[in-house]
Design a protein around this motif. Structure first.
Motif, short mmCIF file in Angstrom:
data_model
loop_
_atom_site.label_atom_id
_atom_site.label_comp_id
_atom_site.label_asym_id
_atom_site.label_seq_id
_atom_site.Cartn_x
_atom_site.Cartn_y
_atom_site.Cartn_z
N VAL A 183 -3.22 3.97 8.14
CA VAL A 183 -2.94 4.92 9.21
C VAL A 183 -4.20 5.72 9.55
CG1 VAL A 183 -1.54 6.90 9.91
CG2 VAL A 183 -0.49 5.04 8.62
N ARG A 184 -5.02 6.01 8.56
CA ARG A 184 -6.29 6.69 8.85
C ARG A 184 -7.14 5.86 9.81
NH1 ARG A 184 -11.47 6.73 8.03
NH2 ARG A 184 -11.43 4.78 6.82
N GLN A 185 -7.17 4.55 9.58
CA GLN A 185 -7.98 3.66 10.42
C GLN A 185 -7.35 3.45 11.80
OE1 GLN A 185 -8.91 -0.07 8.47
NE2 GLN A 185 -9.33 0.94 6.52
N CYS A 186 -6.03 3.36 11.85
CA CYS A 186 -5.31 3.06 13.10
C CYS A 186 -4.23 4.13 13.29
CB CYS A 186 -4.68 1.67 13.04
SG CYS A 186 -5.83 0.34 12.66
N PRO A 187 -4.63 5.35 13.67
CA PRO A 187 -3.71 6.48 13.64
C PRO A 187 -2.64 6.51 14.72
CG PRO A 187 -5.84 7.15 14.49
CD PRO A 187 -6.01 5.74 14.02
N GLU A 188 -2.86 5.81 15.83
CA GLU A 188 -1.89 5.86 16.92
C GLU A 188 -1.63 4.45 17.46
OE1 GLU A 188 -0.22 8.44 17.79
OE2 GLU A 188 -1.35 9.96 16.67
N PRO A 189 -0.37 4.10 17.76
CA PRO A 189 -0.08 2.79 18.34
C PRO A 189 -0.58 2.71 19.78
CG PRO A 189 1.92 4.11 18.22
CD PRO A 189 0.85 4.90 17.51
N VAL A 190 -1.21 1.59 20.11
CA VAL A 190 -1.72 1.34 21.46
C VAL A 190 -1.21 -0.02 21.92
CG1 VAL A 190 -3.78 1.03 22.91
CG2 VAL A 190 -3.81 2.71 21.02
N PHE A 191 -0.66 -0.07 23.16
CA PHE A 191 -0.12 -1.30 23.72
C PHE A 191 -0.80 -1.59 25.05
CE2 PHE A 191 3.07 0.64 21.06
CZ PHE A 191 3.62 -0.42 20.35
N ASP A 192 -0.89 -2.88 25.39
CA ASP A 192 -1.43 -3.24 26.70
C ASP A 192 -0.31 -3.22 27.74
OD1 ASP A 192 -0.03 -5.64 26.46
OD2 ASP A 192 -1.80 -6.88 26.15
N GLU A 193 -0.64 -3.64 28.96
CA GLU A 193 0.33 -3.58 30.05
C GLU A 193 1.50 -4.54 29.85
OE1 GLU A 193 -2.75 -6.62 30.82
OE2 GLU A 193 -2.77 -4.48 30.27
N GLY A 195 2.97 -4.90 26.92
CA GLY A 195 3.72 -4.43 25.76
C GLY A 195 3.25 -5.02 24.46
N MET A 196 2.08 -5.69 24.45
CA MET A 196 1.54 -6.25 23.23
C MET A 196 0.70 -5.20 22.51
SD MET A 196 2.93 -9.14 23.39
CE MET A 196 2.22 -9.70 21.85
N MET A 197 0.92 -5.08 21.21
CA MET A 197 0.18 -4.08 20.45
C MET A 197 -1.29 -4.47 20.34
SD MET A 197 0.96 -2.52 16.63
CE MET A 197 2.08 -1.20 17.13
N GLN A 198 -2.16 -3.50 20.58
CA GLN A 198 -3.60 -3.69 20.46
C GLN A 198 -4.17 -2.93 19.27
OE1 GLN A 198 -5.18 -5.84 22.92
NE2 GLN A 198 -2.96 -6.16 23.06
N LYS A 199 -3.54 -1.83 18.93
CA LYS A 199 -3.93 -1.02 17.78
C LYS A 199 -2.67 -0.42 17.17
CE LYS A 199 -8.60 -0.81 18.01
NZ LYS A 199 -9.52 -1.10 16.89
N GLY A 200 -2.69 -0.20 15.86
CA GLY A 200 -1.56 0.50 15.27
C GLY A 200 -1.13 -0.05 13.93
N VAL A 201 -0.06 0.53 13.41
CA VAL A 201 0.50 0.14 12.11
C VAL A 201 2.00 -0.09 12.27
CG1 VAL A 201 0.89 0.82 9.71
CG2 VAL A 201 -1.24 1.50 10.86
N ILE A 202 2.45 -1.23 11.79
CA ILE A 202 3.88 -1.53 11.69
C ILE A 202 4.21 -1.70 10.21
CG2 ILE A 202 5.73 -3.15 12.24
CD1 ILE A 202 4.16 -3.97 14.73
N VAL A 203 5.19 -0.97 9.74
CA VAL A 203 5.64 -1.11 8.35
C VAL A 203 6.93 -1.92 8.35
CG1 VAL A 203 6.57 0.09 6.34
CG2 VAL A 203 4.53 0.97 7.49
#
Length: 295
Positions: A183-193, A195-203
């Protein structure tokens, strides 16, 4: 890898000399499959598929592992770092939404070199670290600046269950520590147009038979600590296999009532960023063939 302490097992074996610790592999890369994969979360697979690279061996050795041949029997084909980077570009050329590195933990120092090399050479799609949750913080730090998405298992908050089914009584502590670094490295989820995740954490949490309370504790920890920063993926695809006869208490599928109890619990807590599974997904047909496709 001369005195390997990459994972919490701290085996200390000389993998460069061919010795094998709990992970079951030496210092050479072995891959069992590299192909488009359509059964991850929607924001990972999408319609085009995720470029999944399945690595041989595993540091955890869960008795219920769906990929048992891969994790316990070390099937696969040896590849060089150069070939691994080529595989990344081949998957990108097939319109993969990302490069999905499945069970990479025990190879991360090598994989990181291939990741860095491919980025320099122009690879554009995200890297997904699809890991077991049983890592050291130091190992995850090696991926800082390289990993785009962490698809992280969080199997246990119950140490006794972790020891019984995965031989890792320290799993809850290690999972918490490694998740904090992710989470420190990827603190916020980011999606493209799309709806595909580009950055983030999924548990991810796989609900196991008669272990709803353990699952609720996982939800408590992740949501109370990280809230909407982290997406939860609550799964019920636990699949019993004949080898589970030694553990009759988990040698069955999760009931609909058990899964609905977990989902209701998460909703009552206020969880909104989550994936759930509908229909029957506990089927052996969802396990890929380890035939070195794409390797």
């Amino acid at each position: 890898m001369e005195h390997c302490r990459l994972c919490p097992r701290q085996c200390g074996v000389n993998r460069n000399a061919g010795q094998k610790g709990v992970c079951g592999v030496g210092s050479e890369l072995y891959i069992a499959r590299a192909a488009l994969h359509y059964w991850e979360e929607p924001c990972i697979s999408g319609k085009e598929g995720s470029g999944a690279v399945f690595f041989s061996g595993c540091t955890l050795k869960c008795v219920f592992c769906q990929n048992y041949e891969l994790s316990h029997q070390e099937v696969g084909k040896r590849v060089s770092l150069e070939r691994l980077a080529e595989i990344f570009f081949e998957l990108e050329a097939q319109d993969a939404n990302n490069i999905n590195l499945v069970t990479p933990d025990h190879y991360i120092p090598l994989i990181a070199q291939a990741m860095e090399r491919s980025r320099v050479q122009g690879l554009k799609i995200p890297f997904v670290i699809n890991c077991s949750g049983y890592e050291t913080t130091e190992l995850i730090r090696r991926l800082d600046g390289l990993a785009d998405i962490y698809l992280d298992d969080f199997k246990y908050m119950d140490s006794a269950k972790a020891q019984k089914y995965s031989g890792a009584g320290d799993y809850p502590e290690r999972a918490q520590e490694s998740l904090a670094e992710m989470v420190r490295q990827c603190p916020e989820p980011v999606f493209d147009e799309r709806g595909m995740m580009q950055k983030g954490v999924i548990v991810r949490h796989l609900l196991m038979p008669s272990m709803v309370h353990n699952a609720e504790r996982v939800v408590d920890y992740v949501y109370d600590r990280y809230g909407d920063q982290v997406y939860l993926s609550l799964m019920h695809q636990f699949t019993p296999f004949p080898r589970l006869e030694k553990w009759p208490e988990i040698n069955r599928r999760v009931t609909r009532r058990e899964y609905e109890r977990l989902i209701d619990y998460a909703l009552e807590k206020g969880v909104t960023n989550a994936f759930i599974q509908e229909g029957s997904v506990a089927k052996e047909s969802f396990v890929p063939k380890w035939d070195a496709e794409g390797v």
